[in-house]
Design a protein around this motif. Structure first.
Motif, short mmCIF file in Angstrom:
data_model
loop_
_atom_site.label_atom_id
_atom_site.label_comp_id
_atom_site.label_asym_id
_atom_site.label_seq_id
_atom_site.Cartn_x
_atom_site.Cartn_y
_atom_site.Cartn_z
N VAL A 1 0.85 -1.19 0.00
CA VAL A 1 0.00 0.00 0.00
C VAL A 1 0.89 1.23 0.00
CG1 VAL A 1 -1.84 1.23 1.21
CG2 VAL A 1 -1.76 -1.27 1.25
N GLU A 2 0.48 2.25 -0.72
CA GLU A 2 1.26 3.49 -0.81
C GLU A 2 1.54 4.04 0.58
OE1 GLU A 2 0.97 7.97 -2.80
OE2 GLU A 2 -0.54 6.45 -3.24
N GLY A 3 2.82 4.38 0.80
CA GLY A 3 3.23 4.92 2.08
C GLY A 3 3.66 3.87 3.09
N GLU A 4 3.49 2.60 2.79
CA GLU A 4 3.84 1.52 3.75
C GLU A 4 5.36 1.33 3.78
OE1 GLU A 4 2.66 -3.16 4.63
OE2 GLU A 4 2.06 -2.16 2.74
N THR A 5 5.90 1.09 4.96
CA THR A 5 7.32 0.86 5.15
C THR A 5 7.56 -0.62 5.38
OG1 THR A 5 7.61 3.05 6.13
CG2 THR A 5 9.36 1.44 6.54
N LEU A 6 8.53 -1.21 4.63
CA LEU A 6 8.82 -2.63 4.72
C LEU A 6 10.32 -2.84 4.76
CD1 LEU A 6 6.51 -2.20 2.15
CD2 LEU A 6 6.01 -4.51 3.02
N TYR A 7 10.73 -4.10 5.00
CA TYR A 7 12.14 -4.44 5.05
C TYR A 7 12.61 -4.95 3.69
CZ TYR A 7 11.64 -4.24 10.12
OH TYR A 7 11.40 -3.83 11.39
N VAL A 8 13.83 -4.58 3.31
CA VAL A 8 14.45 -5.06 2.08
C VAL A 8 15.37 -6.22 2.45
CG1 VAL A 8 15.95 -4.48 0.14
CG2 VAL A 8 14.36 -2.78 1.03
N ILE A 9 15.16 -7.37 1.80
CA ILE A 9 16.02 -8.53 2.09
C ILE A 9 16.84 -8.95 0.88
CG2 ILE A 9 14.50 -9.40 3.90
CD1 ILE A 9 13.31 -11.34 1.93
N GLU A 10 16.56 -8.34 -0.33
CA GLU A 10 17.37 -8.66 -1.50
C GLU A 10 17.23 -7.51 -2.49
OE1 GLU A 10 17.33 -12.01 -4.97
OE2 GLU A 10 17.14 -12.74 -2.90
N GLU A 11 18.38 -7.02 -2.98
CA GLU A 11 18.38 -5.88 -3.90
C GLU A 11 17.89 -6.30 -5.30
OE1 GLU A 11 21.65 -2.83 -3.68
OE2 GLU A 11 22.66 -4.55 -2.74
N ASP A 12 17.65 -5.31 -6.10
CA ASP A 12 17.32 -5.52 -7.51
C ASP A 12 18.54 -6.11 -8.21
OD1 ASP A 12 16.54 -5.49 -10.10
OD2 ASP A 12 15.91 -3.39 -10.13
N LYS A 13 18.39 -7.30 -8.80
CA LYS A 13 19.49 -7.97 -9.49
C LYS A 13 19.56 -7.59 -10.96
CE LYS A 13 20.56 -10.26 -5.79
NZ LYS A 13 21.79 -9.95 -5.03
N GLY A 14 18.87 -6.53 -11.35
CA GLY A 14 18.88 -6.12 -12.74
C GLY A 14 17.64 -6.51 -13.49
N ASP A 15 16.70 -7.24 -12.83
CA ASP A 15 15.48 -7.65 -13.51
C ASP A 15 14.30 -6.77 -13.16
OD1 ASP A 15 15.25 -8.37 -10.91
OD2 ASP A 15 14.80 -10.49 -11.26
N GLY A 16 14.54 -5.67 -12.39
CA GLY A 16 13.48 -4.73 -12.08
C GLY A 16 12.64 -5.09 -10.88
N TRP A 17 13.04 -6.12 -10.08
CA TRP A 17 12.27 -6.53 -8.92
C TRP A 17 13.14 -6.44 -7.66
CZ3 TRP A 17 7.14 -7.56 -9.43
CH2 TRP A 17 6.67 -7.84 -10.72
N THR A 18 12.53 -6.06 -6.57
CA THR A 18 13.19 -5.99 -5.26
C THR A 18 12.43 -6.90 -4.30
OG1 THR A 18 13.93 -3.73 -5.64
CG2 THR A 18 13.88 -4.51 -3.34
N ARG A 19 13.19 -7.69 -3.54
CA ARG A 19 12.57 -8.63 -2.61
C ARG A 19 12.43 -7.96 -1.24
NH1 ARG A 19 14.92 -14.69 -1.39
NH2 ARG A 19 13.14 -15.50 -0.20
N ILE A 20 11.21 -7.99 -0.70
CA ILE A 20 10.94 -7.31 0.58
C ILE A 20 10.21 -8.26 1.51
CG2 ILE A 20 10.78 -5.04 -0.52
CD1 ILE A 20 7.73 -5.29 -0.30
N ARG A 21 10.12 -7.84 2.79
CA ARG A 21 9.43 -8.64 3.81
C ARG A 21 8.58 -7.72 4.66
NH1 ARG A 21 13.53 -10.74 7.20
NH2 ARG A 21 13.76 -12.54 5.83
N ARG A 22 7.35 -8.20 4.92
CA ARG A 22 6.46 -7.46 5.83
C ARG A 22 6.60 -8.03 7.24
NH1 ARG A 22 2.23 -7.46 3.03
NH2 ARG A 22 2.13 -5.27 2.43
N ASN A 23 6.57 -9.35 7.37
CA ASN A 23 6.79 -10.01 8.66
C ASN A 23 7.43 -11.37 8.37
OD1 ASN A 23 4.58 -11.79 7.95
ND2 ASN A 23 3.21 -10.14 8.64
N GLU A 24 7.55 -12.20 9.37
CA GLU A 24 8.27 -13.47 9.22
C GLU A 24 7.63 -14.39 8.19
OE1 GLU A 24 8.73 -15.32 12.95
OE2 GLU A 24 10.04 -13.78 13.79
N ASP A 25 6.32 -14.33 8.06
CA ASP A 25 5.62 -15.26 7.18
C ASP A 25 5.13 -14.60 5.89
OD1 ASP A 25 5.95 -17.29 9.00
OD2 ASP A 25 4.13 -16.73 10.10
N GLU A 26 5.49 -13.36 5.63
CA GLU A 26 4.96 -12.66 4.47
C GLU A 26 6.09 -11.90 3.80
OE1 GLU A 26 1.00 -9.97 3.38
OE2 GLU A 26 1.60 -10.30 5.47
N GLU A 27 6.57 -12.40 2.64
CA GLU A 27 7.61 -11.74 1.88
C GLU A 27 7.41 -12.04 0.40
OE1 GLU A 27 11.31 -14.79 1.87
OE2 GLU A 27 10.99 -13.67 3.74
#
Length: 612
Positions: free
Chosen positions: A567-593
């Motif tokens: 959701v716009e304005g939501e703050t999350l954790y980054v666990i993996e950078e963009d590897k050049g494919d335009g996607w960033t891996r993030i995590r909201r909590n332990e069971d949701e990433e």
């Protein structure tokens, strides 16, 4: 040998001795009582020890007790429980046969002893009374004799004196005679008391006292015999349980002899056998040839511009080496989205996109995209991410290796057959009851059983359909296992690298009875290899550490596999950078990433985490 003749003058010492005998008897009772308490305490500790090492029900530890060595240990624990019970029997028997009986006997002994010594004291008092009477008569006789002698001397003096009148002389003579008569009477009394005392004394020392001492001697001897019998009982109570304890020990030895190492080894095979074939040899890749590089088993991607992909899976000559890829890399391959990220909304201002415009698409497509195209060629294939997250187990157990799946399906079929038999027995019972009601209407209404009979018949039909479904899956699995199928079927999953159409033909979907899809040998084996090799590893895998945070610039609906909604304005954790494919891996909590488009978030990386 009699206490009455040998110890006629040791009344007080016998009294002390018999009291010591009673004290010893009470001390022995106390000793046995403490022994029973020790036996109870020992039995309790043995029971607690046996209970402590018993396997917990419905736990993983309980599954290990199907091996003969564990069964022998369990049998040993049970025998120790019975062993403890025998010590409780020792305590109970000693309490009832020794403590209770001796306590009652001690009370009787004290009462008897008291009676005997009371009779002895009474006899002593009687002889002492006779002695006092004798002494009194003796003193009186002595006194009367002396007074008679003085009276005689006074008479003789008065009679010789010429100056004394005749009347005085006569008075003195009468006085002397009276004194002599009193002396004679005292002498007779003294003689009578003397004879009486001698008789009483003879009776005391030769009749009464020996009888009393004889009874005391018999009482003491009975006490000694009773102590000896109690000691025999003490040993016998212990001896009675020795055969049972010996049987417990024999059972422990029997359990130890029943250990079968070969059987345990076979059970391990049955428990953990996957049914997969071991990987084949790795092919040599000749880079000296100017021809295009052939995709080998340790490479899962190919350049988009290098012609048709050449994938080979399932053959013995092609080793399944991709299970040995690092966990995090494999998870990245399996969970990255299947398509390029969408562009940011057009209404966004340029300043709101700190990452700038999206970089041009690289000519060489990332490895994760190529592998995900392969993974998504089957619309219903299970994602390994769901395996890691502990998703629901499929009804056909397709998440298990073939051999384990066969065992589970066989177990399920057996359970359903038992339920069917139970329902059939119930149906037969209802039918018989209905026949009885038809023959004897006064016992009940036959129509009242129709509803129950219909319900049972429907349950039987449902269970039969369910059993047929699992039997179909079981037949399929048994046909695929190398030990059960033929070599041709084992080789039916080979991919032809020279004919891409063969990939599609060999990977046709087969719809399961429950509506899910399973795959043929080629692709299903490869997918299950990953599940078998990495299921346990993923369960123990620690979550990836956060390397920074990010703020969502726009709302993103993650509808594809591996993506996550933000959701716009939501703050999350980054666990993996963009590897050049335009996607960033993030995590909201332990069971949701998951993945979000890089252009949709503003990333703030932690410098220390990034450097490490």
């Amino acid at each position: 040998m009699s206490w009455g003749t040998e110890l006629w003058d040791q009344f007080d010492n016998l009294e002390k001795h018999t009291q010591c005998g009673i004290d010893i008897l009470e001390k022995y009772i106390k000793f046995v009582k403490e022994r029973t308490e020790i036996e109870l305490s020992y039995a309790k500790q043995l029971r607690n020890l046996s209970k402590k090492y018993q396997p917990k029900k419905n736990s993983k530890e309980e599954e290990e007790y199907r091996y003969t060595a564990c069964k022998a240990f369990l049998s040993t624990l049970n025998e120790m429980n019975d062993y403890a019970g025998q010590h409780e029997v020792i305590s109970e028997n000693m309490t009832s046969q020794i403590i209770v009986e001796l306590a009652r006997y001690v009370q009787e002994l004290k009462q008897e002893r008291k009676s005997h010594f009371h009779d002895g004291r009474k006899a002593q008092q009687h002889i002492e009374t006779c002695w006092k009477q004798l002494e009194s008569s003796k003193r009186r006789f002595e006194r009367d004799c002396k007074e008679a002698d003085r009276a005689q001397q006074y008479f003789e003096k008065m009679d010789a004196d010429i100056n004394v009148t005749k009347a005085d002389v006569e008075k003195a003579r009468q006085q002397a005679q009276m004194r002599h008569q009193m002396a004679e009477d005292s002498k007779a009394d003294y003689s009578s008391f003397l004879q009486k005392f001698n008789h009483e004394q003879h009776e005391y020392y030769h009749t009464h006292l020996p009888n009393i001492f004889q009874k005391i001697q018999e009482m003491e001897e009975r006490r000694i015999v009773r102590v000896g019998e109690s000691m025999k009982t003490y040993a016998e109570v212990d001896r009675q349980v020795i055969p049972i304890i010996g049987k417990c020990l024999d059972e422990i030895v029997k359990a130890a002899n029943s250990i079968d190492q070969k059987n345990d080894s076979q059970l391990v095979i049955e428990a953990y056998k996957s049914g997969f074939e071991p990987p084949g040899d790795v092919e040599f890749e000749d880079y000296t040839q100017p021809m295009k590089r052939t995709v080998s088993d340790n490479s899962l991607s190919n350049s988009r511009g290098e012609g048709k992909p050449e994938l080979k899976f399932g053959g013995k000559s092609k080793g399944k080496l991709w299970p040995f890829i690092k966990k995090n890399k494999l998870m990245s391959l399996l969970t990255s989205p299947h398509q390029p990220p969408p562009p940011p909304p057009a209404s966004a201002s340029p300043s709101a996109v700190p990452n700038g415009p999206q970089s041009p698409k690289q000519q060489k497509e990332p490895l994760s995209h190529r592998f995900n195209e392969f993974m998504t060629s089957k619309p219903k294939i299970h994602c390994f991410r769901s395996l890691k997250r502990g998703g629901a187990t499929p009804e056909d157990f397709s998440n298990l290796p073939p051999e384990q799946r066969r065992k589970k399906l066989q177990q399920k079929v057996d359970e359903l057959n038992k339920e069917i038999q139970k329902e059939m027995d119930q149906r037969d019972a209802i039918t018989k009851m209905k026949d009885v009601y038809l023959k004897n209407p006064q016992m009940g209404d036959p129509a009242s059983l129709d509803h129950k009979l219909t319900e049972v018949s429907q349950n039987i039909e449902k269970l039969r359909l369910e059993a047929q479904k699992f039997e179909a899956w079981l037949a399929e699995v048994e046909g695929r296992l190398p030990a059960r199928g033929d070599q041709a079927r084992r080789q039916s999953g080979m991919y032809d690298a020279q004919n891409p159409a063969t990939v599609n033909n060999c990977a046709q979907d087969r719809e399961s009875p429950d509506g899910s899809y399973t795959e043929e040998q080629s692709q299903e084996s490869e997918v299950k290899v990953l599940a078998a090799d990495f299921d346990d590893e993923f369960d123990d895998e620690e979550p990836l550490p956060a390397i920074g945070t990010c703020k969502a610039l726009y709302t993103f609906e993650g509808q594809n596999e591996g993506t996550i909604s933000v959701v716009e304005g939501e703050t999350l954790y980054v666990i993996e950078e963009d590897k050049g494919d335009g996607w960033t891996r993030i995590r909201r909590n332990e069971d949701e990433e998951g993945y979000v488009p890089t252009s949709y978030v503003e990333v703030y990386l932690d410098k220390n985490a990034k450097d490490s």
